[in-house]
Design an enzyme around this catalytic site. Structure first.
Site, mmCIF file in Angstrom:
data_model
loop_
_atom_site.group_PDB
_atom_site.id
_atom_site.type_symbol
_atom_site.label_atom_id
_atom_site.label_comp_id
_atom_site.label_asym_id
_atom_site.label_seq_id
_atom_site.Cartn_x
_atom_site.Cartn_y
_atom_site.Cartn_z
ATOM 1 C CE1 TYR A 28 -24.312 72.286 -36.964
ATOM 2 C CE2 TYR A 28 -22.327 71.092 -36.346
ATOM 3 C CZ TYR A 28 -23.684 71.321 -36.205
ATOM 4 O OH TYR A 28 -24.408 70.592 -35.301
ATOM 5 C CG ASP B 257 -37.967 81.991 -37.009
ATOM 6 O OD1 ASP B 257 -36.799 81.622 -36.765
ATOM 7 O OD2 ASP B 257 -38.310 82.471 -38.104
ATOM 8 C CG ASN C 290 -32.959 70.133 -30.700
ATOM 9 O OD1 ASN C 290 -31.994 69.392 -30.842
ATOM 10 N ND2 ASN C 290 -33.995 70.135 -31.530
ATOM 11 C CE LYS D 58 -24.642 73.138 -33.234
ATOM 12 N NZ LYS D 58 -25.862 73.189 -32.392
ATOM 13 C CB THR E 126 -30.901 63.449 -36.978
ATOM 14 O OG1 THR E 126 -29.654 64.152 -37.149
ATOM 15 C CG2 THR E 126 -31.044 63.042 -35.513
#
Length: 230
Positions: free
Chosen positions: A141, A53, A76, A145, A176
């Site tokens: 997000y 985790d 990933n 990143k 995805t």
């Protein structure tokens, strides 16, 4: 880095892009630990399930102890909550940063001594075109990143003397679950991106731009931001 006989850990290997990475690594002759919070969900043939985790540093350290033969770490695992930076839920913003920035940091810190002890190797961070392009609707997000891109650059310099290369994979939208709401013609196949990522590792690319979106955004970094308010 030759992938045949490489020993890899892929975080978030139980689904989506991580599953493609794990499967293709096996096809290229690597030994693969598929890391996930629930290792029983890792069902890729030939992949060794590993509990990890990324938001739990004790879990990360234990995974590094178990996977003591690793030479390739692929960071990933990630999440996208859709939170904005001003109006969004602060807890969601923190959760994205914990997963998308502190998670790869914890894994890199834990596995770097392992990789060094095994003669060196590579760390690949799965990032995004949003490392460089920061729309308000995906502010949280994008911020996580962007931070992970800085992490990539800084650790590349720090780990190079220890025989560890650090690379980043950038892509716009992959087919995805995370991009389920994006029109199909704007997405690239996850299997194709995985192949590009692994080719990039083998040729030692420090930065892998997997689609036209990521290449366009990277080329636009020097553009002057335009005002959005009077």
């Amino acid at each position: 880095m030759e992938l045949q006989n490489t020993v890899a850990v892929v975080t978030g290997a139980n689904r989506g892009f991580g599953r493609h990475l794990a499967a293709q690594l096996v096809e290229r002759g690597a030994k693969v630990y598929g890391a996930a919070r629930r290792p029983e969900t890792v069902d890729v043939p030939g992949v060794i399930p590993l509990r990890l985790d990324v938001t739990d540093e004790a879990s990360v350290r234990e995974a590094a102890r178990i996977a003591s033969d690793v030479t390739l770490l692929i960071n990933n695992a990630g999440i996208s909550t859709g939170a904005t930076l001003i109006g969004g839920d602060t807890d969601e913003v923190r959760r994205e940063m914990e997963t998308n920035f502190f998670g790869p940091l914890a894994a890199t810190r834990a596995f770097a001594p392992v990789i060094e002890g095994n003669g060196g190797g590579t760390v690949l961070n799965v990032l995004s075109a949003l490392s460089w392009f920061h729309p308000a609707a995906l502010g949280s997000y994008a911020a996580s990143k962007a931070a992970a891109w800085a992490l990539t650059g800084a650790t590349r310099e720090e780990l190079a003397p220890r025989g560890i290369a650090v690379s980043a994979l950038h892509v716009g939208y992959m087919d995805t679950d995370m991009a389920a709401g994006v029109p199909a013609d704007q997405k690239v196949a996850a299997a194709d991106v995985a192949a590009q990522a692994l080719d990039g590792i083998e040729t030692g690319l420090p930065e892998i731009l997997a689609d036209e979106t990521s290449r366009y955004v990277k080329q636009s970094l020097s553009a002057t931001p335009q005002p959005t308010a009077g």
